[in-house]
Structure formats: structure tokens, C-alpha cells
Design a protein around this motif. Structure first.
Motif, mmCIF file in Angstrom:
data_model
loop_
_atom_site.group_PDB
_atom_site.id
_atom_site.type_symbol
_atom_site.label_atom_id
_atom_site.label_comp_id
_atom_site.label_asym_id
_atom_site.label_seq_id
_atom_site.Cartn_x
_atom_site.Cartn_y
_atom_site.Cartn_z
ATOM 1 N N ILE A 130 0.867 -1.187 0.000
ATOM 2 C CA ILE A 130 0.000 0.000 0.000
ATOM 3 C C ILE A 130 0.895 1.225 0.000
ATOM 4 C CG2 ILE A 130 -1.688 1.344 1.295
ATOM 5 C CD1 ILE A 130 -2.837 -1.249 2.370
ATOM 6 N N GLU A 131 0.721 2.090 -0.983
ATOM 7 C CA GLU A 131 1.395 3.388 -1.039
ATOM 8 C C GLU A 131 0.364 4.473 -0.764
ATOM 9 O OE1 GLU A 131 3.210 3.767 -4.818
ATOM 10 O OE2 GLU A 131 4.834 2.327 -4.399
ATOM 11 N N TYR A 132 0.797 5.544 -0.093
ATOM 12 C CA TYR A 132 -0.167 6.604 0.191
ATOM 13 C C TYR A 132 0.547 7.941 0.374
ATOM 14 C CZ TYR A 132 1.172 6.327 5.140
ATOM 15 O OH TYR A 132 1.876 6.335 6.318
ATOM 16 N N GLY A 163 -12.032 -2.494 6.329
ATOM 17 C CA GLY A 163 -11.552 -1.829 7.530
ATOM 18 C C GLY A 163 -12.083 -0.425 7.630
ATOM 19 N N HIS A 164 -12.219 0.078 8.886
ATOM 20 C CA HIS A 164 -12.707 1.427 9.149
ATOM 21 C C HIS A 164 -14.088 1.635 8.499
ATOM 22 C CE1 HIS A 164 -12.018 5.368 10.821
ATOM 23 N NE2 HIS A 164 -12.347 5.952 9.686
ATOM 24 N N GLN A 165 -14.914 0.619 8.615
ATOM 25 C CA GLN A 165 -16.277 0.648 8.076
ATOM 26 C C GLN A 165 -16.289 0.919 6.567
ATOM 27 O OE1 GLN A 165 -18.415 3.506 10.465
ATOM 28 N NE2 GLN A 165 -18.379 2.192 12.291
ATOM 29 N N ASN A 174 -9.671 6.772 -1.086
ATOM 30 C CA ASN A 174 -9.497 8.069 -0.444
ATOM 31 C C ASN A 174 -10.336 8.102 0.831
ATOM 32 O OD1 ASN A 174 -7.872 9.014 -2.584
ATOM 33 N ND2 ASN A 174 -9.670 9.697 -3.727
ATOM 34 N N ILE A 175 -9.712 8.474 1.950
ATOM 35 C CA ILE A 175 -10.449 8.622 3.204
ATOM 36 C C ILE A 175 -10.010 9.910 3.879
ATOM 37 C CG2 ILE A 175 -10.678 6.132 3.516
ATOM 38 C CD1 ILE A 175 -8.536 6.366 5.729
ATOM 39 N N SER A 176 -10.875 10.469 4.739
ATOM 40 C CA SER A 176 -10.590 11.701 5.474
ATOM 41 C C SER A 176 -10.675 11.424 6.966
ATOM 42 C CB SER A 176 -11.585 12.807 5.086
ATOM 43 O OG SER A 176 -11.452 13.137 3.716
ATOM 44 N N LEU A 177 -9.701 11.948 7.700
ATOM 45 C CA LEU A 177 -9.644 11.773 9.147
ATOM 46 C C LEU A 177 -9.400 13.109 9.822
ATOM 47 C CD1 LEU A 177 -7.327 8.614 9.367
ATOM 48 C CD2 LEU A 177 -9.825 8.642 9.483
ATOM 49 N N ARG A 178 -9.909 13.242 11.050
ATOM 50 C CA ARG A 178 -9.634 14.426 11.855
ATOM 51 C C ARG A 178 -8.376 14.194 12.689
ATOM 52 N NH1 ARG A 178 -13.275 18.261 11.585
ATOM 53 N NH2 ARG A 178 -15.330 17.790 10.726
ATOM 54 N N PRO A 179 -7.764 15.275 13.225
ATOM 55 C CA PRO A 179 -6.543 15.113 14.021
ATOM 56 C C PRO A 179 -6.721 14.100 15.142
ATOM 57 C CG PRO A 179 -6.903 17.420 13.545
ATOM 58 C CD PRO A 179 -8.117 16.700 13.045
ATOM 59 N N ALA A 180 -5.676 13.293 15.338
ATOM 60 C CA ALA A 180 -5.616 12.233 16.343
ATOM 61 C C ALA A 180 -6.432 11.008 15.970
ATOM 62 C CB ALA A 180 -6.036 12.734 17.716
ATOM 63 N N GLU A 181 -7.138 11.001 14.846
ATOM 64 C CA GLU A 181 -7.865 9.820 14.399
ATOM 65 C C GLU A 181 -6.925 8.935 13.571
ATOM 66 O OE1 GLU A 181 -12.546 11.183 14.023
ATOM 67 O OE2 GLU A 181 -11.298 11.068 12.236
ATOM 68 N N ASN A 182 -7.194 7.636 13.558
ATOM 69 C CA ASN A 182 -6.426 6.702 12.752
ATOM 70 C C ASN A 182 -7.361 5.675 12.135
ATOM 71 O OD1 ASN A 182 -6.396 4.058 14.442
ATOM 72 N ND2 ASN A 182 -5.893 5.674 15.923
ATOM 73 N N THR A 201 -1.861 1.142 8.635
ATOM 74 C CA THR A 201 -2.540 2.052 9.557
ATOM 75 C C THR A 201 -2.103 3.477 9.243
ATOM 76 O OG1 THR A 201 -2.663 0.373 11.300
ATOM 77 C CG2 THR A 201 -2.895 2.673 11.966
ATOM 78 N N VAL A 202 -3.056 4.364 9.021
ATOM 79 C CA VAL A 202 -2.776 5.776 8.748
ATOM 80 C C VAL A 202 -3.296 6.605 9.919
ATOM 81 C CG1 VAL A 202 -2.745 5.538 6.248
ATOM 82 C CG2 VAL A 202 -4.907 5.952 7.387
ATOM 83 N N VAL A 203 -2.555 7.674 10.246
ATOM 84 C CA VAL A 203 -2.880 8.505 11.401
ATOM 85 C C VAL A 203 -2.877 9.956 10.958
ATOM 86 C CG1 VAL A 203 -2.219 9.163 13.744
ATOM 87 C CG2 VAL A 203 -1.796 6.833 12.937
ATOM 88 N N CYS A 204 -3.908 10.701 11.387
ATOM 89 C CA CYS A 204 -3.949 12.147 11.140
ATOM 90 C C CYS A 204 -3.339 12.836 12.346
ATOM 91 C CB CYS A 204 -5.399 12.611 10.928
ATOM 92 S SG CYS A 204 -5.535 14.380 10.597
ATOM 93 N N ARG A 205 -2.168 13.424 12.180
ATOM 94 C CA ARG A 205 -1.456 14.047 13.280
ATOM 95 C C ARG A 205 -1.836 15.520 13.377
ATOM 96 N NH1 ARG A 205 2.048 10.126 14.658
ATOM 97 N NH2 ARG A 205 2.674 8.660 13.022
#
Length: 327
Positions: A130-132, A163-165, A174-182, A201-205
Motif C-alpha cells: 500500500i502506497e499513500y 476496515g474502518h467501516q 481516499n479517506i478523510s480523518l480528523r486530528p488524532a484519528e487513525n 494504519t494511517v494517522v492524522c497528526r
């Protein structure tokens, strides 16, 4: 009349058998690259004749208890024959081997149904990655991840995400996350013959993680590259300092070597003062001034001991002494 009827009946039976042989349903076989395909003619051997074809081209025949290759270059050095079981095995299958194989068998009185095998050769899915990369929308404080799934082996596998529903198909996500979400995401690549998958696993810092911007470039490789650069700079600086020091020592040695007690003795040109002949000014011997004050002043070290030198006495003078002659 009876003979004519018997002949007509025999021809009719033969036509029915031929139609049965030509209308056999094909069997579909899926194989992986490197596998083998065995083509067996499992019929009674008495008076049996067999032909093996690939895409309607005959490449081998069985007749009188022997198997002969008609086109040996078609599967060059990859055919294994067994006359006991009347079979041919195509070894080390390649992608280009996909196609239609058939086994045509008959005797003097029987035409057996033709066996048709539709072969599909597939590459094994050997690795999935997986590349991102991530972009940040400052106005809404949201991280948007653009993910891509890549599989080696089969050039055209099917992809699915979970994963992640999320349940979706295709290599991109393509997915969108808020800060501190993974989010932990799994990409599965599959074809008819094999399945493989990987998880990321991707994390929004709170602040943009530049290591993620580099298409998922591992941070450890970046640190290794920085460390290697620092080592190269240190080695280059040390080498440069050693070279400069050697050059400085060499120049100093040459300058000191040029200044000796006998420096600047020039017999060809006009006489110079000692202070002018010495490149570095006065030397250890420059205690006596080059300029003579008078003829009566001391001229040598011995003049200091015996300041009043006796005048030179000629050889004819009777008052001469050996010491006066030496001085």
C-alpha cells in the motif's frame, strides 16, 4: 440389397460417433505459472490412435504403442511422455500456454469423444503493498489520505478494501480523518488461482507528517540517508584539513631550509653586505656591523683580544716574529 443396407447403417453410426466427438463440452482448467498440465488418453490400447492438439495444431501422436512428437518446438523441452499411461505432460507452464488443448482418440471401429481442455495460466500474486500520501485542509483541519494498492505477479488482479467501516473495490481509496484519528485498512488482491493481502494504519497528526507526504516512504530510510550524509561531510572535512596542514608544513620546511649560514653567497655578481644577503634579516653571525668605522677598529675576533695590531713586517726586517706573520 442386404449388403447395401448394412453399409448405410455403418456410415450412419460413424457419423453419429463423429458428431458426438465434436460436440463434447470443454473442461476449464486454471493453473499457475510453473505448474504442469497432464493430458491423459485413458482408452483401451488395442488398435488405439491418439492425437494431441494445441489451438487446433497437432503436436503429438500415439500409434502402435509409441508416442511421437510432431512439433517438438511448440513446447520446447517441456513435454514429458508416458507411453504406459498414454499421456503427455506439459511442464513449467507459462502465461502464453493459455489456450485450447484437445485429445482425439479412435480405433478401426470406434471414434471416442474428443476431450477438450480450456487452459488458463495465471501469475501467482506474490506481494501486496500500500502506497499513500496525505494532504491537509487547514480551513477544516482534516487529513485526506490517498491510498493505492499494488500487487506483484499477476498484472491484472482484482482489488478490494476493508476496515474502518469501508467495503469497496478497486486499487485506489481516499479517506478523510480528523486530528488524532487513525484507520487500519486492508487491501486484498486476488485472481482465479491465488489471494494475497496487506494491512496499513494511517494517522492524522496535529501537524503534517512529512514522512507520510513522501508516498509512505519509511522514516528509517530517511534517517539512514541523513546519517550517511553527515558521515560523508565529516570525512571530507577531515581530509581537507589534513591536506591543508601537510601543505602548510611543507611550505614552512622549504622556507626554513633555504636559510643557512652560507645563504646568498654570490660569486658572480657584485659583493653584497651580509645583512642584504640573508633573506630573513640578521642571523646568529650578524653581530659585527658590515660597515667599517675605521681601519684602526677591530676587524676580527682576534682584534678584540689584541686591539693594537703590529704593522706587517716584511721578510727583510729582522724584528719579524712568527706570530706577526700568522696574524
Amino acid at each position: 440389397m442386404n449388403n447395401f443396407q448394412e453399409s448405410c447403417f455403418s456410415v450412419l453410426v460413424l457419423l453419429v460417433l463423429l458428431l458426438q466427438g465434436s460436440c463434447s463440452d470443454p473442461g476449464v482448467v486454471h493453473k499457475a505459472v510453473g505448474d504442469s498440465l497432464e493430458l491423459i488418453a485413458d482408452y483401451p490400447k488395442d488398435g488405439l490412435e491418439v492425437q494431441w492438439t494445441y489451438n487446433e495444431t497437432v503436436f503429438a501422436e500415439f500409434d502402435e504403442a509409441n508416442i511421437n512428437l510432431v512439433r517438438p518446438k511448440l513446447f520446447h523441452k517441456r513435454l514429458k511422455m508416458k507411453k504406459d499411461s498414454i499421456s503427455i505432460t506439459v511442464e513449467d507452464l507459462e502465461l502464453r500456454d493459455s489456450g485450447s488443448f484437445s485429445i482425439i482418440a479412435n480405433t478401426n471401429s470406434v471414434q471416442y469423444p474428443t476431450k477438450i481442455i480450456m487452459l488458463h495460466v495465471h501469475e501467482l500474486i506474490r506481494d501486496v503493498q500500500i502506497e499513500y500520501n496525505v494532504s491537509r485542509l487547514q480551513s477544516e483541519n482534516i487529513c485526506t489520505f490517498h491510498l493505492r494498492c499494488l500487487a506483484s505477479g499477476d498484472p491484472n488482479p482484482s482489488y478490494s478494501w476493508s476496515g474502518h467501516q469501508i467495503q469497496t473495490q478497486g486499487p485506489h481509496l481516499n479517506i478523510s480523518l480528523r486530528p488524532a484519528e487513525n484507520a487500519t485498512l486492508t487491501c486484498t488482491a486476488n485472481n482465479t488461482y491465488s489471494v494475497n493481502y496487506t494491512t496499513e494504519t494511517v494517522v492524522c497528526r496535529e501537524k503534517l507528517d512529512y514522512s507520510s507526504v513522501l508516498s509512505g516512504f519509511p522514516l528509517k530510510y530517511l534517517l539512514i540517508a541523513v546519517g550517511a550524509g553527515i558521515v560523508v561531510v565529516v570525512i571530507f572535512g577531515a581530509t581537507l584539513a589534513v591536506c591543508c596542514r601537510r601543505r602548510s608544513n611543507k611550505g614552512q620546511g622549504e622556507s626554513e631550509a633555504g636559510i643557512t649560514v652560507y645563504e646568498e653567497v654570490n660569486t658572480d655578481g657584485p659583493a653584497k653586505k651580509r645583512s642584504e644577503s640573508v633573506a630573513n634579516g640578521m642571523s646568529i653571525y650578524e653581530t659585527v656591523n658590515d660597515t667599517k668605522l675605521s681601519q684602526n677598529l677591530p676587524q676580527t675576533l682576534y682584534d678584540k683580544i689584541n686591539y693594537q695590531r703590529h704593522p706587517a713586517v716584511s721578510t727583510s726586517t729582522s724584528t719579524s716574529s712568527p706570530y706577526q706573520e700568522v696574524l
